[in-house]
Write a protein that holds these residues in place. Sequence first.
Motif, short mmCIF file in Angstrom:
data_model
loop_
_atom_site.label_atom_id
_atom_site.label_comp_id
_atom_site.label_asym_id
_atom_site.label_seq_id
_atom_site.Cartn_x
_atom_site.Cartn_y
_atom_site.Cartn_z
N TYR A 38 11.09 -1.46 0.30
CA TYR A 38 10.62 -2.83 0.49
C TYR A 38 11.80 -3.82 0.49
N PHE A 39 11.63 -4.89 1.27
CA PHE A 39 12.63 -5.96 1.31
C PHE A 39 12.41 -6.91 0.13
N THR A 40 13.50 -7.29 -0.50
CA THR A 40 13.42 -8.27 -1.58
C THR A 40 13.44 -9.68 -0.99
N PRO A 41 12.96 -10.68 -1.72
CA PRO A 41 13.01 -12.07 -1.22
C PRO A 41 14.42 -12.49 -0.81
N ALA B 65 -3.13 -3.00 5.58
CA ALA B 65 -4.39 -2.84 4.84
C ALA B 65 -4.12 -2.19 3.49
N ASN B 66 -4.58 -2.86 2.45
CA ASN B 66 -4.42 -2.34 1.10
C ASN B 66 -5.73 -1.72 0.61
N PHE B 67 -6.34 -0.94 1.51
CA PHE B 67 -7.59 -0.27 1.20
C PHE B 67 -7.71 0.94 2.13
N LYS B 68 -8.68 1.78 1.89
CA LYS B 68 -8.85 3.00 2.67
C LYS B 68 -9.64 2.69 3.94
N VAL B 69 -9.15 3.26 5.06
CA VAL B 69 -9.80 3.06 6.35
C VAL B 69 -10.08 4.43 6.97
N THR B 70 -11.32 4.65 7.36
CA THR B 70 -11.68 5.87 8.08
C THR B 70 -12.45 5.48 9.34
N ALA B 71 -12.34 6.33 10.35
CA ALA B 71 -13.00 6.06 11.62
C ALA B 71 -13.81 7.27 12.04
N THR B 72 -15.01 7.03 12.54
CA THR B 72 -15.86 8.09 13.09
C THR B 72 -16.42 7.64 14.42
N SER B 73 -16.56 8.58 15.33
CA SER B 73 -17.07 8.24 16.66
C SER B 73 -18.57 8.48 16.74
N ASN B 74 -19.19 7.78 17.66
CA ASN B 74 -20.59 8.03 17.96
C ASN B 74 -20.67 9.00 19.13
N PRO B 75 -21.38 10.10 19.02
CA PRO B 75 -21.46 11.06 20.13
C PRO B 75 -22.04 10.40 21.38
N LEU C 249 1.05 -7.75 -1.95
CA LEU C 249 1.56 -6.88 -0.88
C LEU C 249 3.05 -7.11 -0.67
N LYS C 250 3.76 -6.02 -0.47
CA LYS C 250 5.20 -6.09 -0.26
C LYS C 250 5.54 -5.89 1.21
N THR C 251 6.77 -6.25 1.56
CA THR C 251 7.20 -6.19 2.95
C THR C 251 8.13 -5.00 3.17
N SER C 252 7.71 -4.09 4.05
CA SER C 252 8.56 -2.94 4.36
C SER C 252 9.09 -2.98 5.78
N ARG C 253 8.48 -3.81 6.63
CA ARG C 253 8.95 -3.95 8.02
C ARG C 253 8.93 -5.42 8.41
N ILE C 254 9.95 -5.82 9.15
CA ILE C 254 10.07 -7.22 9.58
C ILE C 254 10.27 -7.27 11.08
N LEU C 255 9.55 -8.15 11.72
CA LEU C 255 9.77 -8.43 13.14
C LEU C 255 10.82 -9.53 13.26
N VAL C 256 11.90 -9.23 13.96
CA VAL C 256 12.99 -10.19 14.09
C VAL C 256 13.15 -10.57 15.56
N GLU C 257 13.06 -11.86 15.85
CA GLU C 257 13.28 -12.36 17.21
C GLU C 257 14.70 -12.91 17.30
N PHE C 258 15.42 -12.51 18.35
CA PHE C 258 16.83 -12.86 18.48
C PHE C 258 17.04 -13.99 19.49
N ASN C 259 18.06 -14.79 19.22
CA ASN C 259 18.47 -15.80 20.20
C ASN C 259 19.10 -15.13 21.42
N ASP C 260 19.93 -14.13 21.17
CA ASP C 260 20.63 -13.42 22.24
C ASP C 260 20.69 -11.93 21.86
#
Length: 395
Positions: free
Chosen positions: A73-76, A97-107, A226-237
């Motif tokens: 995780y990134f520190t402040p 998401a800080n919870f469990k997610v499951t997915a099921t399809s409809n036949p 929630l902690k930050t493990s990935r950051i989106l960085v937009e660059f000038n150049d």
Amino acid sequence: MLHRLLRKTLVPIQIIGYSITLLIGVAIILSVYQAYSDIEPIISKQSGAFKKNFAVLSKKTTLFQTINKEGIYFTPKEIKDIKNQEFVKDIAFFDYANFKVTATSNPAGNIPVFYTDLFFESVPNKFLDVNPTNWKWDSENDIIPVIVPEDYLNLYNFGFAESQGLPVLSKQTISKFSFNIVLSGNGMQGTYKSKIVGFTNRINSILVPENFLKWANEKYGENQNLKTSRILVEFNDPSDKTILEFVKKNNYSMNEDKLQLSKLTFFFKIAMLFVLFIAIVITCLSIGFIIISINLIIHKNKDTIINLYNIGYDHKEIAKYYQLIISGFTLISSIIAVIISYIARKSYFTQLQNYFVAKETTNHTFLVAVIITVIILILCNLIIRRNIKRAVICK
């Protein structure tokens, strides 16, 4: 008689030199313009670099971090340091998401029955490379819109489906079907319908709208810090060499392939602008060359022009002959330039289609050629008339 006298004042090699240089300049301008119009959408689709110059930043996973997960995780302080870098235009965080997610399809139809655990993340909309019309969620609507990486669909079609004898699915087909999402946590459980509304080539994650994830974390999340493990960085150049230096110095990990694509598109634009600049210089030099040539002709044959003026020819009539000659050769050069640009486009576009899914864009070559020609004609005609008038008035 007027035309016969003035014809003798012209030097053919000067007119021919003007026509050839103008032809080269205009042909390059038209070809570069059309090539940019054709190639830019292809590269933009491949990398998204003409829209956003950004990368996903994370920490490298080490043996120590497999024991102590806090190291990912990134520190402040680290976040502030990243944000303060000169090459950084903006940053955003992945919410997860800080919870469990499951997915099921409809036949139904061609969709195989499945049950799987999932994970959800969200990012600000401006960082998305797709903009589906139904990318929205409200608490009164049970349908959760989802964006998935296009690579996931390819893995299913060309990997899992092939090995299991299952049908392959197109984007249009899979977007028509809904499936069930079960959210559980914090002592609660809820079932919702969900649909895949878009496919991303930019972010390797299963994305949901920000407002939904915030609501779901408040309701089902067991840990609100929630902690930050990935950051989106937009660059000038994206071509700034200090970016990679900063990443290596701090032992960060970055999807450099996306950044390399951004660099390539950046240099592609620079190369196009450079060639366009050279073409404009050539065109301007050809105009300057013919104007200087006409001035020399007027100066050399000043006595003849003055005599014609004295016997009753207006300066506009005298200038008209030179204007017609220059206008005629200008039009011929422009027409040939348009033909050359059309031939060049047909040649390179055939090659593009061999490597990319390229669609022909609207061809504005003729319109651009007309605009350039009109500008040149107006400029040359005004200068010729002014110089002829000056010659007869200052006799």
